[in-house]
Design an enzyme around this catalytic site. Structure first.
Site, PDB file in Angstrom:
ATOM      1  N   GLY A  90       8.941 -12.372  50.951  1.00 14.26           N
ATOM      2  CA  GLY A  90      10.103 -12.022  50.151  1.00 14.26           C
ATOM      3  C   GLY A  90      10.599 -10.638  50.512  1.00 14.26           C
ATOM      4  O   GLY A  90       9.842  -9.812  51.031  1.00 14.26           O
TER       5      GLY A  90
ATOM      6  N   GLN B 104      15.200  -2.786  49.602  1.00 13.47           N
ATOM      7  CA  GLN B 104      14.175  -2.486  50.607  1.00 13.47           C
ATOM      8  C   GLN B 104      14.765  -2.260  51.992  1.00 13.47           C
ATOM      9  O   GLN B 104      14.081  -1.718  52.868  1.00 13.47           O
ATOM     10  CB  GLN B 104      13.152  -3.633  50.688  1.00 13.47           C
ATOM     11  CG  GLN B 104      12.285  -3.748  49.442  1.00 13.47           C
ATOM     12  CD  GLN B 104      11.272  -4.862  49.616  1.00 13.47           C
ATOM     13  OE1 GLN B 104      11.565  -6.019  49.360  1.00 13.47           O
ATOM     14  NE2 GLN B 104      10.078  -4.512  50.078  1.00 13.47           N
TER      15      GLN B 104
ATOM     16  N   CYS C   2       3.399  -5.712  49.418  1.00 17.84           N
ATOM     17  CA  CYS C   2       4.843  -5.461  49.486  1.00 17.84           C
ATOM     18  C   CYS C   2       5.140  -4.838  50.845  1.00 17.84           C
ATOM     19  O   CYS C   2       4.404  -3.960  51.293  1.00 17.84           O
ATOM     20  CB  CYS C   2       5.235  -4.501  48.360  1.00 17.84           C
ATOM     21  SG  CYS C   2       6.978  -4.059  48.363  1.00 17.84           S
ATOM     22  N   LEU C   3       6.230  -5.284  51.476  1.00 18.39           N
ATOM     23  CA  LEU C   3       6.580  -4.741  52.787  1.00 18.39           C
ATOM     24  C   LEU C   3       6.931  -3.255  52.713  1.00 18.39           C
ATOM     25  O   LEU C   3       6.881  -2.563  53.723  1.00 18.39           O
ATOM     26  CB  LEU C   3       7.747  -5.533  53.392  1.00 18.39           C
ATOM     27  CG  LEU C   3       7.429  -7.003  53.721  1.00 18.39           C
ATOM     28  CD1 LEU C   3       8.669  -7.714  54.237  1.00 18.39           C
ATOM     29  CD2 LEU C   3       6.284  -7.120  54.717  1.00 18.39           C
TER      30      LEU C   3
ATOM     31  N   HIS D 139       8.184 -10.482  41.631  1.00 20.86           N
ATOM     32  CA  HIS D 139       8.041  -9.276  42.461  1.00 20.86           C
ATOM     33  C   HIS D 139       9.401  -8.834  43.016  1.00 20.86           C
ATOM     34  O   HIS D 139       9.760  -7.654  42.929  1.00 20.86           O
ATOM     35  CB  HIS D 139       7.061  -9.589  43.606  1.00 20.86           C
ATOM     36  CG  HIS D 139       6.868  -8.473  44.577  1.00 20.86           C
ATOM     37  ND1 HIS D 139       5.665  -7.811  44.724  1.00 20.86           N
ATOM     38  CD2 HIS D 139       7.723  -7.890  45.469  1.00 20.86           C
ATOM     39  CE1 HIS D 139       5.806  -6.871  45.661  1.00 20.86           C
ATOM     40  NE2 HIS D 139       7.035  -6.906  46.128  1.00 20.86           N
ATOM     41  N   GLU D 140      10.164  -9.790  43.577  1.00 20.39           N
ATOM     42  CA  GLU D 140      11.446  -9.434  44.200  1.00 20.39           C
ATOM     43  C   GLU D 140      12.478  -9.002  43.157  1.00 20.39           C
ATOM     44  O   GLU D 140      13.251  -8.075  43.390  1.00 20.39           O
ATOM     45  CB  GLU D 140      11.985 -10.580  45.051  1.00 20.39           C
ATOM     46  CG  GLU D 140      11.095 -11.002  46.220  1.00 20.39           C
ATOM     47  CD  GLU D 140      10.573  -9.854  47.064  1.00 20.39           C
ATOM     48  OE1 GLU D 140      11.252  -8.816  47.205  1.00 20.39           O
ATOM     49  OE2 GLU D 140       9.448  -9.990  47.579  1.00 20.39           O
TER      50      GLU D 140
ATOM     51  N   HIS E 181      12.156  -5.444  42.192  1.00 18.60           N
ATOM     52  CA  HIS E 181      12.776  -4.511  43.150  1.00 18.60           C
ATOM     53  C   HIS E 181      14.223  -4.207  42.769  1.00 18.60           C
ATOM     54  O   HIS E 181      14.704  -3.101  42.982  1.00 18.60           O
ATOM     55  CB  HIS E 181      12.771  -5.111  44.562  1.00 18.60           C
ATOM     56  CG  HIS E 181      11.503  -4.888  45.339  1.00 18.60           C
ATOM     57  ND1 HIS E 181      11.034  -3.634  45.667  1.00 18.60           N
ATOM     58  CD2 HIS E 181      10.620  -5.759  45.881  1.00 18.60           C
ATOM     59  CE1 HIS E 181       9.913  -3.746  46.373  1.00 18.60           C
ATOM     60  NE2 HIS E 181       9.634  -5.034  46.516  1.00 18.60           N
TER      61      HIS E 181
HETATM   62 NI    NI Z   1       8.038  -5.846  47.540  1.00 18.66          NI
END
Ligand code: NI
Length: 163
Positions: free
Chosen positions: A46, A51, A90-91, A132-133, A136
């Site tokens: 995701g 991000q 998380c990226l 999670h997304e 953000h």
């Molecule tokens: Ni993330």
């Protein structure tokens, strides 16, 4: 294909609230495509627009299910229940993972790239990814709600190979 630069924790844009998308412009379509490319390149499941430095309410998710990938504009969770506790990464927090409790089942509404209203029902990993997304988009990272310490996910020998 265009892979964008992923912002890392500590970048103030990750703590800002993203703005609603009012119309699907060519730039929004390009952003969605680039976000998919960026997510796949980074082996993520995701990615949210902040991000990649864009404060718009857009997320992409692919947990490998038959209905994905999901490109979700202005997503909102309309129902959630149950509970799951497990590892999350998380990226924007590379090389780390931590334990997070999330709902085990969510229903979310969103708009697709044709501005059709869509509904997605997710269990387990998809429910976790949606939560999670969407966090953000409101400037929140999982590290705020992690239970215990963050763990390293990259073994020391793997780090050496990256050079
Ligand atoms: Ni993330």
């Amino acid at each position: 294909m265009a892979v964008r630069n992923i912002r890392i924790e500590g970048d103030p844009i990750l703590n800002k609230i993203a703005k609603e998308i009012k119309a699907v412009t060519p730039r929004i379509k390009e952003l969605a495509e680039d976000m998919l490319d960026t997510m796949y390149e980074a082996n993520g499941v995701g990615l949210a627009a902040p991000q990649v430095g864009i404060l718009r309410r857009l997320v992409v998710i692919d947990v490998g299910d038959e209905n994905g990938p999901y490109v979700m504009l202005n997503p909102t969770i309309v129902e959630s229940d149950g509970e799951q506790t497990g590892d999350e990464g998380c990226l924007s927090v590379p090389g780390k993972a931590g334990t997070v409790t999330r709902p085990n089942h969510v229903i979310a509404k969103y708009y697709d790239l044709d501005m059709n209203e869509c509904t997605v029902e997710g269990n387990e990993l998809l429910a976790r990814a949606i939560c999670h997304e969407l966090d953000h988009l409101d400037g929140h990272l999982y590290t705020e709600i992690v239970e215990g310490e963050l763990k390293d996910t990259i073994a020391p020998e793997d780090e050496e190979e990256e050079d």
